[in-house]
Design an enzyme around this catalytic site. Structure first.
Site, PDB file in Angstrom:
ATOM      1  N   ASP A  29      26.966  23.351  93.111  1.00  0.00           N
ATOM      2  CA  ASP A  29      26.526  23.254  91.716  1.00  0.00           C
ATOM      3  C   ASP A  29      27.657  23.602  90.731  1.00  0.00           C
ATOM      4  O   ASP A  29      27.474  24.450  89.838  1.00  0.00           O
ATOM      5  CB  ASP A  29      25.338  24.207  91.464  1.00  0.00           C
ATOM      6  N   GLU A 239      17.016  17.111  88.270  1.00  0.00           N
ATOM      7  CA  GLU A 239      17.622  18.432  88.042  1.00  0.00           C
ATOM      8  C   GLU A 239      19.096  18.218  87.714  1.00  0.00           C
ATOM      9  O   GLU A 239      19.560  17.085  87.578  1.00  0.00           O
ATOM     10  CB  GLU A 239      17.470  19.318  89.285  1.00  0.00           C
TER      11      GLU A 239
HETATM   12  O1  FUB Z   1      21.594  25.370  94.267  1.00  0.00           O
HETATM   13  C1  FUB Z   1      20.189  25.379  94.196  1.00  0.00           C
HETATM   14  C2  FUB Z   1      19.688  24.114  93.582  1.00  0.00           C
HETATM   15  O2  FUB Z   1      20.100  23.008  94.357  1.00  0.00           O
HETATM   16  C3  FUB Z   1      20.244  23.799  92.221  1.00  0.00           C
HETATM   17  O3  FUB Z   1      19.699  24.585  91.206  1.00  0.00           O
HETATM   18  C4  FUB Z   1      19.942  22.361  92.154  1.00  0.00           C
HETATM   19  O4  FUB Z   1      20.555  21.679  91.112  1.00  0.00           O
HETATM   20  C5  FUB Z   1      20.376  21.904  93.522  1.00  0.00           C
HETATM   21  O5  FUB Z   1      21.750  21.655  93.577  1.00  0.00           O
END
Ligand code: FUB
Length: 339
Positions: A29, A239
């Site tokens: 991320d 996301e």
């Molecule tokens: O790293 C945990 C979660 O996985 C992140 O918040 C999302 O964007 C995905 O990458």
């Protein structure tokens, strides 16, 4: 899933476009920024907590943040001492997911999601005089914040905006009414024929520690000017929000989640709406895909992650590669593998 036996070849038999920036820890991320003339990267710090994979992402059980930095793309990468750990955040219980950082007022701000003691994802802020930390967390999460994946963009006029949210394990769908629904859906509301759930955007207060107004929808339109539908899993927001500005236009970029693309939508102002303009990263090895885009000395760079080193969805490694634009401003699509 077994770890890769041959780290030069992916399970699909192809090579990798780029290498992990660091190998001694797992990182994911990546939110990259140019601070003090260097590139600073704010990643999640993946660990193996022994929790089995599920659709809520329980296996992503991270407990602290470690900042990376480099003087130049391709140069040595420094991993700094722990910048913030969960024990030092009074409101947070677990799952320190994708963070971001910003610089304003002579201070550095680290924004991070975590589950609170009731199991609800909130977004916190912590401050430091140094881009690498250590950061000191506020005692409470940002009022009005919820869900995951904060991305903070400071516009040329100094106004700062936070984009955030994530569906499924990120709980965005549970806030559909504006209040948290403790019994709500853990998927995306099955609204295939209705406008998709949107990422949220709020401008930040002058002290960078609060929302100046209730979060609004960052609407993504299709080519015909209609909101992207919930059933359009190749285009809809899942996301991993990011925002950057190029040529006076606002690029809202994000992950499509279960179809595993990084996608781009472009608008004329920071609140949107943003019009879908294609995918710019094909699926990587691993379930999640997440990123940032930054300009450094006139070239643009994509920071992303995959699971080359571990072969496991929750143990990821941050990578970078150059990003190029077409003459109409759209982003050229990157294949994360080579032949
Ligand atoms: O790293 C945990 C979660 O996985 C992140 O918040 C999302 O964007 C995905 O990458």
């Amino acid at each position: 899933m077994a770890a890769n036996s041959n780290l030069e070849r992916a399970p699909n038999g192809r090579g990798y476009l780029s290498r992990p920036l660091v190998k001694h820890i797992y990182t994911a991320d990546p939110s990259a920024h140019v601070f003090e003339g260097k590139i600073y990267i704010y990643p999640s710090h993946d660990i193996d907590a022994g929790i089995p994979d599920d659709d809520l992402g329980s296996q992503y059980a991270m407990r602290d943040y470690i900042v990376l930095s480099m003087e130049e793309p391709g140069g040595p990468v420094s991993a700094h001492p722990v910048a913030l750990k969960i024990e030092d955040v009074p409101w947070a219980e677990k799952q320190m997911w994708a963070p971001d950082a910003a610089h304003k007022n002579g201070m550095y701000y680290l924004y991070f999601p975590a589950r609170d003691h009731q199991g609800v994802f909130r977004i916190g802020v912590a401050t430091s005089s140094s881009p690498a930390g250590p950061f000191v967390a506020e005692r409470e999460p940002i009022n009005g914040s919820f869900s995951i994946d904060p991305a903070v963009f400071v516009d040329d006029d100094g106004e700062a905006y936070m984009y955030f949210g994530g569906i499924w394990g990120g709980q965005l769908q549970r806030w559909a009414t504006g209040e948290f629904d403790p019994c709500g859906s853990d998927s995306d509301l099955s609204q295939d024929d209705k406008p998709a759930l949107c990422a949220k955007v709020a401008s930040l207060t002058a002290d960078m520690k609060g929302f100046a107004h209730a979060a609004r929808d960052a609407v993504i339109l299709d080519g015909a000017g209609r909101p992207v539908l919930g059933g359009d899993h190749d285009k809809r927001f899942f996301e991993a929000s990011w925002m950057f500005k190029r040529g006076g236009r606002y690029y809202f970029t994000y992950s499509t989640g279960d179809t595993h693309y990084l996608a781009c939508a472009i608008g004329d102002n920071p609140y949107g709406p943003f019009t879908f303009r294609g995918h710019f990263l094909e699926p990587v090895q691993g379930w999640t895909t997440h990123h940032s885009v930054v300009e450094f000395k006139g070239r643009w760079w994509l920071f992303y992650h995959d699971v080359q080193l571990s072969g496991k969805n929750h143990l990821r490694s941050v990578k970078m590669t150059e990003l190029r634009f077409n003459s109409d401003g759209t982003i050229q699509t990157i294949d994360p593998f080579t032949d």
